[in-house]
Design a protein around this motif. Structure first.
Motif, PDB file in Angstrom:
ATOM      1  N   UNK A 221       5.352 -36.798  -3.982  1.00 18.04           N
ATOM      2  CA  UNK A 221       5.040 -37.800  -4.999  1.00 18.04           C
ATOM      3  C   UNK A 221       5.802 -37.519  -6.292  1.00 18.04           C
ATOM      4  N   UNK A 222       5.817 -36.258  -6.708  1.00 24.79           N
ATOM      5  CA  UNK A 222       6.500 -35.891  -7.949  1.00 24.79           C
ATOM      6  C   UNK A 222       8.005 -36.134  -7.850  1.00 24.79           C
ATOM      7  N   UNK A 223       8.584 -35.775  -6.704  1.00 24.37           N
ATOM      8  CA  UNK A 223      10.025 -35.988  -6.518  1.00 24.37           C
ATOM      9  C   UNK A 223      10.374 -37.471  -6.553  1.00 24.37           C
ATOM     10  N   UNK A 224       9.531 -38.285  -5.928  1.00 25.11           N
ATOM     11  CA  UNK A 224       9.833 -39.724  -5.853  1.00 25.11           C
ATOM     12  C   UNK A 224       9.724 -40.387  -7.213  1.00 25.11           C
ATOM     13  N   UNK A 225       8.688 -40.060  -7.961  1.00 16.52           N
ATOM     14  CA  UNK A 225       8.535 -40.721  -9.260  1.00 16.52           C
ATOM     15  C   UNK A 225       9.585 -40.214 -10.251  1.00 16.52           C
ATOM     16  N   UNK A 226      10.067 -39.014 -10.040  1.00 17.24           N
ATOM     17  CA  UNK A 226      11.134 -38.484 -10.899  1.00 17.24           C
ATOM     18  C   UNK A 226      12.409 -39.298 -10.750  1.00 17.24           C
ATOM     19  N   UNK A 227      12.611 -39.886  -9.592  1.00 12.90           N
ATOM     20  CA  UNK A 227      13.785 -40.720  -9.362  1.00 12.90           C
ATOM     21  C   UNK A 227      13.759 -41.972 -10.238  1.00 12.90           C
ATOM     22  N   UNK A 228      12.570 -42.336 -10.714  1.00  9.44           N
ATOM     23  CA  UNK A 228      12.421 -43.504 -11.585  1.00  9.44           C
ATOM     24  C   UNK A 228      12.314 -43.091 -13.058  1.00  9.44           C
TER      25      UNK A 228
END
Length: 266
Positions: free
Chosen positions: A244-251
């Motif tokens: 979750x943290x990695x994915x939202x960091x992409x945004x």
């Protein structure tokens, strides 16, 4: 399943009292083929014994410690008094589990399973997992992966896994953690949605694991994991939060994992 060999000195064995004499008790060993042991009166109970029958009865199932094995004279000396309550309870449970596993072997391969097939399969499960029961339990949890090192064909492995998953009650543990997800950009809502989908695994969570992500209160989300053991559960919990943290960091957002709640339940 009964072993054809002999027990070892110091081993705990399950037996059924077959005959009671003034000098001691004869016990048929439930786990060994055609093996009988003797509990001398001095090993029945601590202290002076007036009447052996005050302590044991014929037909009683007992757990004994093997004191000595003399194969030449076909004699096995046993002790009843050297087994404490905890050892007795654990051994009886182990024995009952192996009886269950013996029945599962018949379910997997048929009631008319021949001795050679039984022995081949049983020896593979014993060598890899230590017991028949543990072999079936691991097959129920991990499927074919639990038997990948076994020298068994695909049909045999499939039969074990299918029977295990239909009959084994697998012990599970539950763990809970939380992840805070924040994204200040205008597409923050979509970013959080994608981060939550990543947390849920996108279909890549192991089959034996149940993982659920629920909303607690902005920006906090609860992750619940149900798994066969704590290590797997903890690993899956942390991996879920990391995804979750990695994915939202992409945004351009941020995610933070923590074990305790930070917002109030609604």
């Amino acid at each position: 399943m009964k072993f054809s060999g002999w027990p070892e000195n110091g081993e705990l064995v399950v037996g059924k009292i077959d005959e009671i004499e003034d000098f001691g008790v004869f016990v048929d060993l439930e786990e060994y083929e055609d093996k009988r042991g003797l509990i001398h009166i001095s090993e029945v109970a601590s202290g002076w014994i007036k009447n052996v029958r005050d302590h044991v009865r014929e037909g009683q199932t007992v757990v004994c410690k093997v004191l000595d094995v003399d194969r030449d004279s076909q004699q096995i000396d046993l002790s009843l008094k050297d087994v404490n309550d905890h050892q007795r309870s654990d051994k009886i449970q182990e024995w009952k589990n192996e009886q269950k596993a013996d029945n599962w072997m018949e379910l997997a391969f048929g009631e008319d399973i021949d001795d050679e097939t039984y022995g081949t399969v049983a020896n593979e499960l014993l060598s890899i997992h230590g017991s028949l029961y543990d072999g079936f339990e691991q097959a129920a949890i991990h499927g074919e992966e639990a038997l990948e090192d076994a020298d068994l064909d695909d049909e045999e492995i499939a039969a074990i896994v299918e029977t295990a998953r239909e009959n084994v009650s697998v012990p599970y543990v539950n763990v809970t953690g939380y992840v805070d997800l924040e994204c200040p950009d205008g597409d923050g809502v979509d970013a959080v949605k994608e981060a939550l989908q990543a947390a849920e695994g996108n279909g890549e969570v192991p089959e034996e694991v149940d993982l659920e992500v629920t909303y607690v209160g902005a920006p906090e989300y609860r992750i619940r994991v149900r798994a066969p053991n704590y290590k797997t559960a903890e690993d899956q919990l942390e991996e879920s939060a990391a995804r979750a943290a990695d994915r939202i960091a992409e945004f351009g957002g941020a995610g933070e994992f923590h074990r305790d709640r930070r917002t109030d339940e609604e």
